[in-house]
Design an enzyme around this catalytic site. Structure first.
Site, short mmCIF file in Angstrom:
data_model
loop_
_atom_site.label_atom_id
_atom_site.label_comp_id
_atom_site.label_asym_id
_atom_site.label_seq_id
_atom_site.Cartn_x
_atom_site.Cartn_y
_atom_site.Cartn_z
CE LYS A 1 -19.36 26.06 -28.59
NZ LYS A 1 -20.24 25.49 -27.71
CB SER B 1 -0.93 0.01 1.21
OG SER B 1 -0.19 -0.19 2.41
CB SER C 1 -14.44 25.76 -29.15
OG SER C 1 -14.38 24.99 -30.33
CG ASN D 1 -4.55 -4.94 12.47
OD1 ASN D 1 -3.91 -4.86 11.41
ND2 ASN D 1 -5.01 -6.08 12.94
#
Ligand code: ARG
Length: 473
Positions: free
Chosen positions: A283, A23, A277, A110
């Site tokens: 645009k 991990s 755009s 844990n």
């Protein structure tokens, strides 16, 4: 492969298994929390005489150095370690030898990971609250400046009744205010320390869990060690609160996209928050708002994913729980990014007041008030509704607003109308007659704005920890 176990194994771990299990690629995100937890743990071990003072001091000093070295880039977190816990411990042992090997006394990965995740989440809850506060300040500023900016209010995306921009913004203020209070509730519920839960059944060492908890600003230790290692409720609650925040941002984005459209032109998004755009030169697109709306699904995804991961897990720790990290980290970063960008977009956005006003004028938003006028002159409401309905039909045919009708035209439909009808159905009257608290009338809005200002002041710098006694590390 650097692992913290291996004594009872006769064969090397298969490389694919190792990679699948590791991990480090994502839990390195909380290296600071891992070190902070280790320091608190060691201080407690020292206080309890489980480690000598010298051992304690040497380990704490070395842990600080490791943290600094990681921060400065001198020490790199690499995937030759299984997880961040192994990385820190291995480096400690490298530097301190046998003394370093005592760090993990009375602890399991844990309860260690349960602590790290809780510390990390707690901080992120606070950061998220700050971003919400900034957004609320921006919204309130717009509210203060626009108690007289008339616009149409909508239901079914159809013009309904006139409101003001301040009133519309005020709705979002309430939503984000509730979001903050949700974060506060979560904080209060989650601020208990799982360290000392061991693997699942506590430990035989005389740990002082109250002390460890206090060292890290927790209200106290969690009260069941099985729950301590396997509880991720606080994370689910946070993801749920983030999902609600995103839902609010997404609704707001949707409105801005509509308001920014060529058809509405209620707002203009600042050039610095718009995009163009590649083919259509004219645009100017509301990409930020669209992305915020789009990323909402991603945050919901993390919530559903974790709920699903947790639903089948027997007590206590199971490796499934490692899956609590990647998507949560992503969701937290995503939501925070959206909050910051949205705030910037809103703060720089221009409101086209004239266009809003025009739109309110031309959508029969004063039809209810015209009916109310008739009611105030003795016409039963149902009849008044019918009369105004006929007026609307007449106006639609002539492509005019009710206000554009002459008194003769109005009287031809109902003789009750007199010259004061025009004032009664002016946009200003429609808005400002609505004075119950929560309504758009200027006076009502000003009262609310004063309350919201007070709220922001009270909550600024509020001490969420509220600890009588805090031994800060
Ligand atoms: N990487 C693990 C996690 O994120 C840490 C806890 C490992 N505990 C264990 N018993 N293997 O959950």
């Amino acid at each position: 492969m650097a692992q913290l176990w291996g004594g009872r194994f006769t064969k090397e771990t298969d490389q694919l298994v190792y990679n699948f299990n590791a991990s480090i690629l994502f839990d390195q995100k909380f290296y600071k929390q891992d070190i902070q937890g280790s320091i608190a743990h060691v201080c407690m071990l020292g206080k309890q005489g489980i480690l000598t003072k010298e051992e304690m001091q040497a380990i704490v000093k070395c842990l600080h150095e490791i943290e600094q070295d990681v921060e400065s880039g001198k020490l790199e977190i690499t995937n030759e370690y299984e997880d961040i816990h192994s990385f820190v411990e291995a480096n400690l042992i490298d530097r301190l030898g046998d003394t370093g090997k005592k760090l993990h006394t009375g602890r399991s990965r844990n309860d260690q990971v349960a602590l790290d995740m809780r510390l990390y989440t707690r901080l992120e809850v606070l950061y998220t609250d700050e971003l919400l506060e900034e957004l609320l300040e921006t919204i309130l500023k717009i509210m203060e400046e626009n108690t007289e900016t008339i616009m149409p209010g909508f239901t079914h995306l159809q013009k309904a009744q006139p409101i003001t921009l301040a009133h519309h913004m005020g709705a979002y203020f309430e939503m984000f205010k509730r979001d903050r209070s949700r974060l506060y509730d979560i904080f209060k519920r989650m601020n208990y320390c799982p360290l000392g839960s061991g693997a699942l059944a506590g430990t035989t060492y005389p740990l002082d869990r109250d002390y460890t908890a206090k060292l890290m600003g927790f209200y106290g230790p969690t009260l069941n060690s099985m729950d301590g290692v396997s509880d991720r409720d606080y994370l689910i609650e946070f993801l749920s609160a983030l999902s609600t925040i995103m839902m609010h941002l997404s609704r707001f984005s949707e409105e801005i996209i509509i308001w920014n459209s060529n058809e509405y032109k209620f707002v203009e998004i600042d050039d610095s928050y718009s995009t163009g755009s590649s083919i259509m030169p004219q645009k100017k697109n509301p990409d930020i708002a669209e992305l915020v709306r789009g990323k909402t699904g991603r945050v919901y995804g993390a919530l559903v994913s974790l709920l699903t991961t947790m639903k089948g897990i027997p007590l206590a720790y199971n490796k499934d729980m490692q899956e609590d990290k990647e998507l949560s980290f992503d969701a937290i970063d995503t939501a925070k990014g959206c909050l910051a960008l949205f705030q910037g977009m809103l703060a720089t956005m221009k409101f086209n007041k004239e266009q809003m006003r025009k739109s309110a004028n031309h959508g029969f938003t004063n039809a209810t008030d015209a009916a109310d006028y008739l009611v105030n002159h003795g016409v039963p409401f149902r009849d008044a509704h019918g009369i105004v309905g006929r007026i609307v039909l007449y106006c639609l045919d002539k492509k005019i607003a009710i206000d554009d009708m002459s008194l003769e035209e109005l009287k031809a439909i109902s003789p009750v109308f007199e010259a004061d009808i025009y004032d009664a159905i002016s946009m200003e009257t429609c808005v400002n007659k609505r004075l119950t608290i929560g309504a758009p009338g200027k006076e009502a809005m000003e009262k609310v704005i004063a309350l919201e200002k007070e709220y922001l002041k009270e909550n600024h710098d509020k001490d969420w920890f509220e600890l009588d006694e805090q031994i800060l590390l």
